[in-house]
Enzyme design. Structure first.
Site, PDB file in Angstrom:
ATOM      1  N   HIS A  96     -14.851  63.712 -22.060  1.00 54.90           N
ATOM      2  CA  HIS A  96     -15.797  63.100 -21.051  1.00 54.90           C
ATOM      3  C   HIS A  96     -16.029  63.983 -19.915  1.00 54.90           C
ATOM      4  CE1 HIS A  96     -16.626  58.942 -18.895  1.00 54.90           C
ATOM      5  NE2 HIS A  96     -17.553  59.567 -19.001  1.00 54.90           N
TER       6      HIS A  96
ATOM      7  N   TYR B  21     -14.694  53.394 -17.570  1.00 53.59           N
ATOM      8  CA  TYR B  21     -15.430  52.119 -17.339  1.00 53.59           C
ATOM      9  C   TYR B  21     -14.530  51.122 -16.866  1.00 53.59           C
ATOM     10  CZ  TYR B  21     -18.838  55.008 -19.963  1.00 53.59           C
ATOM     11  OH  TYR B  21     -19.609  55.966 -20.258  1.00 53.59           O
TER      12      TYR B  21
END
Length: 316
Positions: free
Chosen positions: A125, A52
Site C-alpha cells: 500500500h 481505512y
C-alpha cells in the site's frame, strides 16, 4: 481477462474507505445496508485496507458481509503499514513497516479483523517512496505469503502511475490497483502503466473513477483528488456531464465504465457509503453507453481516441 491471476476479477467492486469513515462517519446501520445492497446487486469484490478507519473497514467487512448475504466474497487488502493504538485502545499512529515481520503482522491483523484464513489479493500500500525496502524485504515477503497460500495474488496499490509502472517492470506482479489516474479527467496511467500491464499480463484494478467525488456530482463543494475542486476541473467535469446528457447517459455511468475500455483493466472499484450509492453505481455499470458518446468525449479530450469502441457496438 485473468492474465497472471488464477481467478476472474468481477467487473465492478466496492472500495471500503468510506466504510472506514473517509471524509465523514458512516453508521453501523448504514454500513450493513451498504453491504446488503451489494449482495442484492450481485457484487462480490470488496477492496479494503488496515488504514481505512484504523481497521474499521476491515472489521465491518468481517462482521457484516455474511449477514448481508454475500456468501463468497473476493477480498483484497493491503500491507506495509502498521496500526499503533494508544494505550486506551483508541486509534493512534499509522507507521510504515516494510520488513517481513511487519508485513506478516499486518496481514495477520487484517485476517483477524476480516475473520478469514486468507485473502484473495494482497497489495503493498502506497509504496511510492520505499523502493529499497520493497526490493529488500517487502516484495520477497509477499511472494512467500503467496507461496504459503495465505494470499492468492500479490501486487501494489497506489495513487501514482510512474512508480507503480516501475514496480510492474521490476517485479513479478499479478495485479495492481491504481486510484484516480485513469478517469475521464486524468489519463496518466495510459502513458506507461497500462501498456506495460497489457504486455506482462498484469491485471489492473482501477479505483478513484470519480476523482474523489467530482465526477459523481460536479458542484463547487465537490472534492477532486482529496482536495476542494479547482475551478478549471469543475468546468471540465460540467462539460463532460453536458456531453453525456446529450445521449441520456449519466456522467457517473460514463465515469464507471470508462476504465474498462482498456483491455488491461479487469475491474473497477467505487467507494460506497450507503445502499443508495451501491444501487446507483451498479445501475451506472449496467447502463448502455453508445460508441457515439465515447467518440464525442474523445473529440473533447475526455477519452483517448484509441480506446473508442467501433461504431455499432455498445459498451455495458
Amino acid at each position: 481477462m485473468t492474465g497472471r491471476l488464477s481467478f476472474e476479477l468481477p467487473r465492478l467492486g466496492i472500495g471500503t474507505a468510506p466504510l472506514g469513515g473517509l471524509f465523514e462517519e458512516v453508521t453501523e446501520a448504514d454500513a450493513a445496508a451498504t453491504l446488503k445492497a451489494a449482495a442484492r446487486e450481485g457484487i462480490t469484490y470488496f477492496d479494503t485496507a488496515p488504514r481505512y478507519g484504523h481497521g474499521q473497514a476491515e472489521d465491518r467487512l468481517g462482521r457484516l458481509l455474511a449477514p448481508a448475504g454475500v456468501t463468497a466474497p473476493l477480498i483484497s487488502t493491503k500491507t506495509g503499514w502498521l496500526l499503533r493504538p494508544r494505550p486506551d485502545g483508541t486509534p493512534g499512529e499509522v507507521v510504515p513497516d516494510w520488513t517481513e515481520a511487519g508485513i506478516r503482522r499486518s496481514l495477520e491483523s487484517s485476517l483477524d479483523r476480516l475473520g478469514r484464513s486468507s485473502v484473495d489479493i494482497l497489495y503493498l500500500h502506497d509504496a511510492d517512496d520505499f523502493p529499497d525496502e520493497v526490493r529488500r524485504t517487502a516484495y520477497p515477503a509477499l511472494r512467500r505469503l503467496r507461496d504459503e497460500g495465505l494470499v492468492r495474488a500479490i501486487g501494489f496499490g497506489m495513487n501514482h502511475s510512474a512508480p507503480l509502472a516501475a514496480y510492474v517492470a521490476e517485479f513479478d506482479v499479478d495485479v495492481v490497483l491504481i486510484a484516480g489516474r485513469f478517469s475521464l479527467l486524468d489519463h496518466d496511467a495510459l502513458g506507461a502503466l497500462l501498456p506495460l500491464c497489457a504486455r506482462t499480463g498484469t491485471s489492473v484494478v482501477v479505483g478513484g473513477v470519480f476523482n474523489t467525488g467530482l465526477l459523481a456530482g460536479p458542484s463547487p463543494g465537490a472534492m477532486f483528488n482529496y482536495r476542494p475542486v479547482p475551478e478549471r476541473e469543475l468546468l471540465r467535469a460540467r462539460r463532460c456531464r453536458r456531453l453525456c446528457a446529450e445521449f441520456d447517459v449519466p456522467l457517473s455511468a460514463a465515469a464507471i465504465q470508462f476504465p474498462s475500455l482498456h483491455p488491461a483493466v479487469g475491474s473497477v472499484i467505487v467507494g460506497c457509503r450507503s445502499a443508495a450509492e451501491v444501487t446507483a453505481n451498479a445501475a451506472g455499470a449496467r447502463c448502455a453507453v453508445p460508441p457515439e458518446l465515447w467518440q464525442r468525449l474523445a473529440e473533447e479530450g475526455f477519452v483517448p481516441q484509441e480506446l473508442v469502441p467501433a461504431p455499432g457496438l455498445a459498451e455495458h
